[in-house]
Design a protein around this motif. Sequence first.
Motif, short mmCIF file in Angstrom:
data_model
loop_
_atom_site.label_atom_id
_atom_site.label_comp_id
_atom_site.label_asym_id
_atom_site.label_seq_id
_atom_site.Cartn_x
_atom_site.Cartn_y
_atom_site.Cartn_z
N GLU A 1 -11.10 2.09 -3.82
CA GLU A 1 -10.18 3.17 -3.47
C GLU A 1 -9.83 3.16 -1.98
N ALA A 2 -10.81 2.83 -1.13
CA ALA A 2 -10.61 2.98 0.31
C ALA A 2 -10.02 1.74 0.97
N PHE A 3 -10.11 0.57 0.31
CA PHE A 3 -9.69 -0.65 1.00
C PHE A 3 -8.99 -1.66 0.10
N ALA A 4 -9.67 -2.11 -0.97
CA ALA A 4 -9.15 -3.23 -1.76
C ALA A 4 -7.77 -2.94 -2.35
N SER A 5 -7.53 -1.70 -2.77
CA SER A 5 -6.22 -1.37 -3.34
C SER A 5 -5.21 -1.00 -2.27
N ARG A 6 -5.68 -0.63 -1.09
CA ARG A 6 -4.78 -0.11 -0.05
C ARG A 6 -4.03 -1.21 0.69
N VAL A 7 -4.68 -2.33 0.91
CA VAL A 7 -4.01 -3.43 1.63
C VAL A 7 -2.78 -3.92 0.86
N PRO A 8 -2.93 -4.34 -0.40
CA PRO A 8 -1.76 -4.89 -1.10
C PRO A 8 -0.67 -3.87 -1.39
N ILE A 9 -1.04 -2.59 -1.68
CA ILE A 9 0.01 -1.63 -2.02
C ILE A 9 0.87 -1.34 -0.80
N ALA A 10 0.28 -1.34 0.40
CA ALA A 10 1.06 -1.10 1.61
C ALA A 10 2.07 -2.22 1.83
N ILE A 11 1.68 -3.45 1.58
CA ILE A 11 2.59 -4.58 1.80
C ILE A 11 3.70 -4.59 0.75
N ILE A 12 3.34 -4.33 -0.51
CA ILE A 12 4.35 -4.31 -1.56
C ILE A 12 5.37 -3.20 -1.31
N PHE A 13 4.92 -2.05 -0.85
CA PHE A 13 5.84 -0.96 -0.54
C PHE A 13 6.84 -1.37 0.52
N GLU A 14 6.36 -2.10 1.52
CA GLU A 14 7.27 -2.57 2.56
C GLU A 14 8.27 -3.57 2.00
N MET A 15 7.81 -4.45 1.12
CA MET A 15 8.69 -5.47 0.53
C MET A 15 9.75 -4.85 -0.37
N LEU A 16 9.43 -3.70 -0.98
CA LEU A 16 10.36 -3.06 -1.91
C LEU A 16 11.11 -1.88 -1.29
N GLY A 17 10.92 -1.66 0.01
CA GLY A 17 11.65 -0.60 0.69
C GLY A 17 11.27 0.79 0.24
N MET A 18 10.03 0.99 -0.15
CA MET A 18 9.58 2.28 -0.66
C MET A 18 8.86 3.07 0.42
N PRO A 19 9.00 4.39 0.44
CA PRO A 19 8.33 5.21 1.46
C PRO A 19 6.82 5.22 1.26
N SER A 20 6.08 5.06 2.35
CA SER A 20 4.63 4.92 2.27
C SER A 20 3.95 6.15 1.67
N GLU A 21 4.59 7.33 1.80
CA GLU A 21 3.97 8.54 1.27
C GLU A 21 3.89 8.55 -0.26
N ASP A 22 4.57 7.62 -0.92
CA ASP A 22 4.54 7.57 -2.38
C ASP A 22 3.46 6.62 -2.92
N GLN A 23 2.64 6.05 -2.04
CA GLN A 23 1.64 5.08 -2.49
C GLN A 23 0.65 5.67 -3.49
N GLU A 24 0.28 6.94 -3.30
CA GLU A 24 -0.69 7.55 -4.21
C GLU A 24 -0.16 7.58 -5.64
N LYS A 25 1.12 7.87 -5.78
CA LYS A 25 1.72 7.88 -7.12
C LYS A 25 1.58 6.51 -7.78
N PHE A 26 1.85 5.47 -7.00
CA PHE A 26 1.82 4.13 -7.57
C PHE A 26 0.41 3.69 -7.92
N LEU A 27 -0.56 4.09 -7.12
CA LEU A 27 -1.94 3.77 -7.45
C LEU A 27 -2.33 4.41 -8.78
N HIS A 28 -1.88 5.63 -9.00
CA HIS A 28 -2.15 6.32 -10.28
C HIS A 28 -1.42 5.62 -11.42
N TRP A 29 -0.15 5.32 -11.23
CA TRP A 29 0.62 4.67 -12.30
C TRP A 29 0.06 3.29 -12.61
N GLY A 30 -0.30 2.53 -11.57
CA GLY A 30 -0.85 1.19 -11.81
C GLY A 30 -2.13 1.23 -12.61
#
Length: 404
Positions: free
Chosen positions: A132-161
Amino acid sequence: MMGPEGIADPHPYLEQIRAKGTLVKTPLPWVTCDHALSRAILRDNRFGVRSSARIEIPELLQKLANRVPPPANPADPPAMLRMNPPEHTTMRRPVVSAFTPRAVNRLRDRVETVTEELLDALPSGASVDLVEAFASRVPIAIIFEMLGMPSEDQEKFLHWGEAMTPMLDVGISWRTYDRAMRAAQELNDYLDQHIERLRREPGEDVLSNMIKGGDLDHYALKANTSIIIGAGFETTANLISHAVTLLLTHREQLDRLSAEPELWPNAVDEVLRYEPPVFITARSALTDLELAGVQLPQGAMIMLSLAGANRDPAVFSDPHRFDIARPNANEHLAFSSGVHACFGANLARMEAGHALRALFARFPDMRPAAPPRLRSQLTFRGYEHVPVELGRSVGATSSASIEN
């Protein structure tokens, strides 16, 4: 293998299959754990992916399934996961350019920054769940940047994933399926809005370029965005979690990495070989053919155990031993092979290599706080929780000292 013992350690069961032959018939599909045969099938144009992840089910269950709204499912066409050439080639082309070695190298600075920010946020001396604190956070931050998504929505994607990943597995319960499809519908609605926003205000991200290219319709954009998220996120999160668990239980290997840091890239490949994030895949015969002395009719399905192939004693000496200096560790099939080879492989290797080296440099005394807990899944095999005691922090590490 879907039972508790099989989830905890499937390899004894894979060895039973291997002992029965190169290509083994089961009550459902054919199965192979053979490295050479698996690699050949993945590269053979006489085999392809099934056009649908769905299987034949009783009529009553089919009626119930038909009541579920059809969001953009990464396991169904027109997602690349369920397409064969030439359609697959057309669909893959606008996406794969974002994952070339040159493109991935441009993301290195961002990976370093994200990693350092996450390490700075970890409380020295405390116990944390590293997934929760590291392994999932590194890749989701990079993917969000690649897809032009706002960083504040990362929690939603972690839940959906977490909810949607079981859709690519076998034998899931109705409750799990229902939860996954609800999450898929929420993701579907989110992507509708996000894609329309990028149509109006495109950026320099991968998704904006796909939209501007005009080769994909709206549904295909959504389905393949889900594939990008999976290719760039789920495999990397599992890879980092597996690596941490293996290195903490093989301290002699971790000590060697400390003494010989040039082994880190090979260590990442050995983790991929030893515990591949994607455990199984499948191919279907596109025509009647002979394989390994067996006559197969068109449509026959073969389950390829990537985990079994990665421990084939014909390729890897002492295959059940974890060895970061293994000379041929990179011959694994963790990222598949052929036209469906994972286009996120370069990104996953780079992210994991940097994140792991930085993590152990920052917290050299880290140790398990409790037994890690695996998800009850085989296709995407990974940890739900990896509790660790971080120990002392040695402070920020310069990016120059952790260059791969």
